[in-house]
Motif scaffolding. Structure first.
Motif: not given
Length: 125
Positions: A108-110, A101-106, A46-50, A33-36
């Protein structure tokens, strides 16, 4: 998965707010999950991801130490606690989800397949 963000509003600078994003339709714990956020005239950022379990969190430099992302997999909800609000935090905040997703892509909104409708945070100075 369907996402419904809520909790935005008008807050004074220096104040706090908690955003929520409720998910439905699939197994919530399978999703990163991410927040943008997107301010007028600016790109979505990007704001944050978990992580799926909630054991790992990631933050943009601009919000680290002021924002906290968390999730409750039993309630199918991810949260963004915002404190020490600044005028530059004013934006529409979106939650997003993805299974692969892998952590390297967290960041990236796309890379996120599913998006909520957004909730507006307005900061008064």
């Amino acid at each position: 998965v369907q996402l419904q963000a809520s909790g935005g509003g008008l807050v004074q600078a220096g104040g706090s707010l908690r955003l929520s994003c409720a998910a439905s339709g699939r197994t919530f714990s399978n999703y990163v999950m991410g927040w943008f956020r997107q301010a007028p005239g600016k790109e979505r950022e990007f704001v944050a991801a978990i992580s799926r379990s909630g054991s790992s969190t990631f933050y943009a430099d601009s919000v680290r130490g002021r924002f906290t992302i968390s999730r409750d997999n039993a309630k199918n909800t991810v949260y963004l606690h915002i404190s020490s609000l600044k005028p530059e935090d004013m934006a529409v905040y979106y939650c997003a989800a993805d299974q692969t997703l892998y952590s390297s892509a967290y960041y990236n909104p796309a890379a996120y397949a599913y998006w909520g409708q957004g909730t507006l945070v307005t900061v008064s100075s």
